[in-house]
Motif scaffolding. Structure first.
Motif, short mmCIF file in Angstrom:
data_model
loop_
_atom_site.label_atom_id
_atom_site.label_comp_id
_atom_site.label_asym_id
_atom_site.label_seq_id
_atom_site.Cartn_x
_atom_site.Cartn_y
_atom_site.Cartn_z
N GLN A 1 8.72 -3.10 8.76
CA GLN A 1 7.35 -2.57 8.69
C GLN A 1 7.26 -1.41 7.70
OE1 GLN A 1 6.24 -1.61 12.71
NE2 GLN A 1 6.37 -3.76 13.33
N PHE A 2 8.26 -0.53 7.74
CA PHE A 2 8.25 0.63 6.83
C PHE A 2 8.15 0.16 5.39
CE2 PHE A 2 10.63 3.48 3.99
CZ PHE A 2 9.94 4.66 4.16
N TRP A 3 9.00 -0.80 5.02
CA TRP A 3 9.01 -1.21 3.62
C TRP A 3 7.83 -2.10 3.26
CZ3 TRP A 3 10.52 1.16 -0.33
CH2 TRP A 3 11.60 2.04 -0.25
N ASN A 4 7.40 -2.93 4.21
CA ASN A 4 6.22 -3.75 3.90
C ASN A 4 5.00 -2.87 3.67
OD1 ASN A 4 7.45 -6.21 3.75
ND2 ASN A 4 7.24 -6.60 5.94
N PHE A 5 4.95 -1.73 4.37
CA PHE A 5 3.85 -0.79 4.18
C PHE A 5 3.98 -0.07 2.83
CE2 PHE A 5 2.11 3.54 4.63
CZ PHE A 5 0.79 3.24 4.95
N ASN A 6 5.19 0.35 2.49
CA ASN A 6 5.40 1.14 1.27
C ASN A 6 5.49 0.30 0.01
OD1 ASN A 6 5.81 4.17 1.72
ND2 ASN A 6 6.83 3.22 3.47
N TYR A 7 6.09 -0.88 0.12
CA TYR A 7 6.28 -1.72 -1.07
C TYR A 7 6.47 -3.17 -0.60
CZ TYR A 7 8.10 -3.38 -5.57
OH TYR A 7 8.30 -4.05 -6.75
N ALA A 8 5.35 -3.86 -0.48
CA ALA A 8 5.38 -5.20 0.11
C ALA A 8 6.18 -6.18 -0.75
CB ALA A 8 3.96 -5.71 0.32
N GLU A 9 6.44 -5.84 -2.01
CA GLU A 9 7.18 -6.75 -2.89
C GLU A 9 8.69 -6.65 -2.69
OE1 GLU A 9 5.35 -6.66 -6.89
OE2 GLU A 9 6.91 -8.06 -7.51
N ILE A 10 9.14 -5.79 -1.78
CA ILE A 10 10.58 -5.75 -1.47
C ILE A 10 11.01 -7.16 -1.07
CG2 ILE A 10 10.19 -5.03 0.94
CD1 ILE A 10 12.84 -3.45 0.75
N ASP A 11 12.19 -7.57 -1.54
CA ASP A 11 12.65 -8.94 -1.25
C ASP A 11 14.17 -8.97 -1.30
OD1 ASP A 11 12.50 -11.65 -0.70
OD2 ASP A 11 10.98 -12.04 -2.24
N THR A 12 14.74 -10.11 -0.99
CA THR A 12 16.20 -10.24 -1.04
C THR A 12 16.65 -10.30 -2.50
OG1 THR A 12 15.99 -12.63 -0.96
CG2 THR A 12 16.33 -11.50 1.16
N ILE A 13 17.94 -10.05 -2.71
CA ILE A 13 18.48 -10.07 -4.07
C ILE A 13 18.30 -11.45 -4.70
CG2 ILE A 13 20.62 -9.85 -5.41
CD1 ILE A 13 21.53 -7.72 -3.39
N SER A 14 18.56 -12.50 -3.91
CA SER A 14 18.46 -13.84 -4.51
C SER A 14 17.01 -14.15 -4.90
CB SER A 14 19.03 -14.92 -3.58
OG SER A 14 18.42 -14.81 -2.33
N ASN A 15 16.04 -13.69 -4.11
CA ASN A 15 14.64 -13.93 -4.50
C ASN A 15 14.24 -13.11 -5.72
OD1 ASN A 15 14.17 -15.90 -2.61
ND2 ASN A 15 13.36 -14.49 -1.08
N LYS A 16 14.80 -11.91 -5.83
CA LYS A 16 14.50 -11.08 -7.02
C LYS A 16 15.06 -11.76 -8.27
CE LYS A 16 12.44 -7.45 -5.29
NZ LYS A 16 11.07 -7.12 -5.63
N ILE A 17 16.26 -12.30 -8.15
CA ILE A 17 16.88 -12.97 -9.31
C ILE A 17 16.05 -14.21 -9.68
CG2 ILE A 17 18.94 -14.26 -10.03
CD1 ILE A 17 20.58 -12.14 -8.48
N LYS A 18 15.58 -14.91 -8.64
CA LYS A 18 14.71 -16.07 -8.90
C LYS A 18 13.46 -15.64 -9.68
CE LYS A 18 14.80 -18.80 -5.28
NZ LYS A 18 14.30 -19.16 -3.92
N LYS A 19 12.91 -14.50 -9.31
CA LYS A 19 11.71 -13.97 -10.00
C LYS A 19 12.04 -13.70 -11.49
CE LYS A 19 8.06 -13.91 -7.64
NZ LYS A 19 8.33 -14.16 -6.30
N MET A 20 13.24 -13.17 -11.73
CA MET A 20 13.63 -12.95 -13.13
C MET A 20 13.62 -14.27 -13.90
SD MET A 20 16.73 -10.23 -13.47
CE MET A 20 16.19 -9.30 -14.89
N GLU A 21 14.18 -15.29 -13.26
CA GLU A 21 14.24 -16.60 -13.94
C GLU A 21 12.83 -17.15 -14.16
OE1 GLU A 21 18.56 -18.31 -12.53
OE2 GLU A 21 16.89 -18.45 -11.13
N GLU A 22 12.00 -17.05 -13.13
CA GLU A 22 10.63 -17.60 -13.23
C GLU A 22 9.81 -16.89 -14.30
OE1 GLU A 22 10.34 -18.71 -8.48
OE2 GLU A 22 9.08 -17.12 -9.30
N THR A 23 10.13 -15.61 -14.56
CA THR A 23 9.32 -14.86 -15.53
C THR A 23 9.90 -14.91 -16.95
OG1 THR A 23 10.43 -12.85 -14.76
CG2 THR A 23 8.25 -13.28 -13.85
#
Ligand code: SAM
Length: 258
Positions: free
Chosen positions: A164-186
């Motif tokens: 809840q703390f992080w979803n409130f402060n920065y909802a885009e927080i995600d797992t490392i593998s999902n962040k890496i996927k975002k790099m690939e997608e972009t």
């Protein structure tokens, strides 16, 4: 911890900038970690163009300049940060290689395909990880590199309180593998990633912050907003100590696809 959550942006901007500009760096990190991330960037020429986005008072900018060639343009929204950065560059004899501009990362002053390297330590969250990667890519040469550090989940599940703390402060927080996927997608090829060690939070960021609190409160005569800002930061430190096995900062290094 049952305190009411408040975003840092809920506070007066001048007070926030004053609180954080007293520190050598405004987020978790260290010279060693900056050098480690740089080790994944190929050799840069004397003509290389580097952007350090969300540079703060220049904690990492000096390390970047000392370990690269080329020209660095450091960007921060707040003029006070740019003033501090410029003073620091002068003290280190690096003012011929570092320039600073107070402008938003949403409106960067670069030409398409101009940059060899984009650096953003602990700052891309201000525009959002995905949006930053997508929008900043236009300024990189094909094959240009990007290195950003970003808060990330270190586990697949975590206790509700920290979720809840992080979803409130920065909802885009995600797992490392999902962040890496975002790099690939972009449009980037992921080159490396690593988790910042605990000392980057506790020794390099939170300790100096705590040491500065008495002077900060004295300056603001213990006003309620000043106390609330301090309490918010102290709560964040408590969350980190309690839940550091679930989240951390991760450096992501990628290459713009050709
Ligand atoms: N990179 C520095 C470091 O690691 O010490 C600073 C990190 S601090 C967590 C985030 C920085 O982003 C702050 O200096 C803040 O002023 C800057 N910032 C916030 N919003 C911004 C925006 N829209 N454009 C440019 N800089 C911004």
């Amino acid at each position: 911890m049952e305190q009411e959550l408040q975003l840092v942006a809920d506070f007066d901007f001048d007070m926030i900038v004053d609180f954080f500009s007293r520190l050598n760096r405004q987020g978790p990190g260290s010279q060693q970690v900056t050098r480690q991330a740089l080790s994944f960037i190929g050799e840069l020429s004397d003509n290389a163009k580097i952007a350090d986005i969300g540079c703060g008072s220049g904690g990492q900018t000096i390390t970047l300049a000392e370990n690269t060639k080329g020209q660095i343009t450091a960007i921060d929204l707040f003029p006070k940060m740019i003033t501090l950065l410029k003073e620091r560059a002068i003290c280190h004899g690096l003012s011929d290689r570092i320039s600073g501009i107070a402008v938003s990362m949403e409106n960067l002053p670069f030409e398409p395909g101009e940059l060899d390297l984009i650096w953003a330590e602990g700052s891309i969250y201000n525009i959002g990880f995905e949006r930053g990667l997508r929008e900043w890519k236009q300024f990189l040469k094909p094959g240009g590199m990007i290195a950003v550090s970003e808060v990330s989940w270190l586990t697949d599940t975590r206790p509700d309180e920290i979720e809840q703390f992080w979803n409130f402060n920065y909802a885009e927080i995600d797992t490392i593998s999902n962040k890496i996927k975002k790099m690939e997608e972009t449009g980037y090829t992921p080159v490396a990633h690593f988790i910042l060690p605990e000392y980057c939070w506790l020794d390099c960021f939170y300790k100096p912050m705590q040491e500065n609190i008495p002077l900060f409160l004295e300056k603001y005569k213990n006003s309620t907003p000043a106390q609330q800002l301090v309490q918010r930061e102290l709560d964040e430190i408590d969350y980190y100590r309690k839940y550091k096995s679930y989240y951390g900062y991760v450096f992501y290094i990628g290459m713009k696809n050709k």
